[in-house]
Design an enzyme around this catalytic site. Sequence first.
Site, mmCIF file in Angstrom:
data_model
loop_
_atom_site.group_PDB
_atom_site.id
_atom_site.type_symbol
_atom_site.label_atom_id
_atom_site.label_comp_id
_atom_site.label_asym_id
_atom_site.label_seq_id
_atom_site.Cartn_x
_atom_site.Cartn_y
_atom_site.Cartn_z
ATOM 1 N N ASN A 183 -8.818 -21.079 -60.902
ATOM 2 C CA ASN A 183 -9.597 -21.814 -61.900
ATOM 3 C C ASN A 183 -10.562 -22.737 -61.138
ATOM 4 O O ASN A 183 -10.618 -22.699 -59.908
ATOM 5 C CB ASN A 183 -8.682 -22.561 -62.883
ATOM 6 C CG ASN A 183 -7.832 -23.632 -62.217
ATOM 7 O OD1 ASN A 183 -8.160 -24.106 -61.118
ATOM 8 N ND2 ASN A 183 -6.749 -24.019 -62.846
ATOM 9 N N ALA A 185 -10.688 -26.024 -60.518
ATOM 10 C CA ALA A 185 -10.110 -26.994 -59.580
ATOM 11 C C ALA A 185 -9.550 -26.274 -58.354
ATOM 12 O O ALA A 185 -9.679 -26.764 -57.225
ATOM 13 C CB ALA A 185 -9.015 -27.799 -60.273
ATOM 14 N N GLU A 186 -8.939 -25.120 -58.589
ATOM 15 C CA GLU A 186 -8.339 -24.376 -57.479
ATOM 16 C C GLU A 186 -9.405 -23.870 -56.506
ATOM 17 O O GLU A 186 -9.226 -23.928 -55.290
ATOM 18 C CB GLU A 186 -7.495 -23.209 -58.016
ATOM 19 C CG GLU A 186 -6.176 -23.681 -58.625
ATOM 20 C CD GLU A 186 -5.562 -22.726 -59.642
ATOM 21 O OE1 GLU A 186 -4.466 -23.030 -60.124
ATOM 22 O OE2 GLU A 186 -6.198 -21.695 -59.982
ATOM 23 N N ASP A 251 -2.415 -17.636 -67.211
ATOM 24 C CA ASP A 251 -1.380 -16.595 -67.180
ATOM 25 C C ASP A 251 -1.773 -15.424 -68.076
ATOM 26 O O ASP A 251 -1.624 -14.254 -67.707
ATOM 27 C CB ASP A 251 -0.034 -17.145 -67.688
ATOM 28 C CG ASP A 251 0.524 -18.254 -66.807
ATOM 29 O OD1 ASP A 251 0.149 -18.320 -65.626
ATOM 30 O OD2 ASP A 251 1.342 -19.040 -67.321
HETATM 31 N N1 LIG Z 1 -11.580 -24.616 -74.126
HETATM 32 C C1 LIG Z 1 -11.670 -23.285 -74.057
HETATM 33 N N2 LIG Z 1 -12.414 -22.576 -74.945
HETATM 34 C C2 LIG Z 1 -12.491 -21.240 -74.891
HETATM 35 N N3 LIG Z 1 -11.871 -20.497 -73.983
HETATM 36 C C3 LIG Z 1 -11.122 -21.127 -73.063
HETATM 37 C C4 LIG Z 1 -10.963 -22.557 -73.053
HETATM 38 N N4 LIG Z 1 -10.145 -22.903 -72.032
HETATM 39 C C5 LIG Z 1 -9.809 -21.736 -71.447
HETATM 40 N N5 LIG Z 1 -10.383 -20.673 -72.050
HETATM 41 C C6 LIG Z 1 -10.259 -19.254 -71.666
HETATM 42 O O1 LIG Z 1 -9.125 -19.120 -70.814
HETATM 43 C C7 LIG Z 1 -9.559 -18.769 -69.477
HETATM 44 C C8 LIG Z 1 -8.701 -19.452 -68.452
HETATM 45 O O2 LIG Z 1 -8.793 -20.833 -68.612
HETATM 46 P P1 LIG Z 1 -8.790 -21.847 -67.373
HETATM 47 O O3 LIG Z 1 -9.967 -21.579 -66.519
HETATM 48 O O4 LIG Z 1 -8.624 -23.204 -67.927
HETATM 49 O O5 LIG Z 1 -7.485 -21.354 -66.608
HETATM 50 P P2 LIG Z 1 -6.289 -22.167 -65.957
HETATM 51 O O6 LIG Z 1 -6.741 -23.548 -65.619
HETATM 52 O O7 LIG Z 1 -5.697 -21.353 -64.893
HETATM 53 O O8 LIG Z 1 -5.256 -22.258 -67.151
HETATM 54 P P3 LIG Z 1 -3.728 -22.715 -67.023
HETATM 55 O O9 LIG Z 1 -3.500 -23.199 -65.621
HETATM 56 O O10 LIG Z 1 -3.567 -23.791 -68.082
HETATM 57 O O11 LIG Z 1 -2.947 -21.509 -67.355
HETATM 58 C C9 LIG Z 1 -11.032 -19.140 -69.443
HETATM 59 O O12 LIG Z 1 -11.711 -18.370 -68.483
HETATM 60 C C10 LIG Z 1 -11.458 -18.802 -70.875
HETATM 61 O O13 LIG Z 1 -11.579 -17.415 -71.053
HETATM 62 MG MG LIG Z 2 -3.837 -21.313 -63.752
#
Ligand SMILES: Nc1ncnc2c1ncn2[C@@H]1O[C@H](COP(=O)(O)OP(=O)(O)OP(=O)(O)O)[C@@H](O)[C@H]1O
Ligand SMILES: [Mg+2]
Length: 300
Positions: A183, A185-186, A251
């Site tokens: 994501n 931050a990562e 996930d």
């Molecule tokens: N606020 C949002 N509105 C619409 N789609 C979202 C939103 N947040 C996340 N998504 C969808 O989910 C995907 C993954 O979200 P994100 O990039 O936040 O992953 P993440 O931080 O690894 O999530 P987590 O660690 O909580 O499982 C995004 O690429 C998008 O497709």
């Molecule tokens: Mg994640």
Amino acid sequence: MLVVGDVMLDRYWYGDASRISPEAPVPVLLYKEEEYRLGGAANVAANCAALGAKTRLLSVVGRDEAGDTLTAMLRRKRVVASLQRDRSVQTTQKLRVIARRQQLLRIDMEKPPSSETLAAKLADFRRALRQCDVVVLSDYGKGGLAHIATMIREARRAGRPVLVDPKGDDYSRYKGATVVTPNLAELREVVGRWTSEADLLKRAERLRRSLGLEALLLTRSEDGMSLFRGAKPFHVRAERREVSDVTGAGDTVIATLAVMLAAGEDLEEAVRAANRAGGIKVTKFGTAEVTLDEIFGSME
Ligand SMILES: Nc1ncnc2c1ncn2[C@@H]1O[C@H](COP(=O)(O)OP(=O)(O)OP(=O)(O)O)[C@@H](O)[C@H]1O
Ligand SMILES: [Mg+2]
């Protein structure tokens, strides 16, 4: 599908908090009920199974109540779970204490497995590898993937695509994977802060090439996703939706991507579906699965 990684149990305690404790300046929760959700690799596996993939999960848990709960929940989700029960491990749990929809406190419990326990899991991994089409490695930094480099090497040698959900700042252990899905931050943690989209492309490509990945998929929360795999990135916009809870969106994304690839879709098609699935997940509370009907029923 073969899913390997750190499993967790998400727990929620609900109650009323209308009193302040006479003992310390903290609220007193009058406990009402408890709820459980699958976390980490267990959630990835449940998401794969919900999309129709025959799914095996390899992980290590403790000989404790949370380990029993995880085992029972995974069975209900039709995941074939090879969970090694280790006396020296405490099953990873995140307990959220909630009153009136407000989180008062989160309590984490964890004690990672020893490296001998994990080495023993390598034999299971080799056996399971022969029976799967795609491998997903769900790294939550809890130590369950100490042998990830070996796993990637062996899976690739066996011709299986390997998808990795990464953690931490050392990606050298993901060398040779097919797709890594950080994501925002990562990715920032490994390539530093970028100043523009062009700068991001440069940094992402440098990382992708140095690790020998086929692609790097950056998930960008409400901004969708970017797939880096050469000169021209492929972007998909997030769906505009009522966001209820983003827990576990990543996930759901990696699970959907893996199932689509296993079903023979190309990477761009798989990314489109994964983006849809992520957008659907955030409308649901806690970690949750998404179904094929929800993903494709909503496609024009
Ligand atoms: N606020 C949002 N509105 C619409 N789609 C979202 C939103 N947040 C996340 N998504 C969808 O989910 C995907 C993954 O979200 P994100 O990039 O936040 O992953 P993440 O931080 O690894 O999530 P987590 O660690 O909580 O499982 C995004 O690429 C998008 O497709
Ligand atoms: Mg994640």
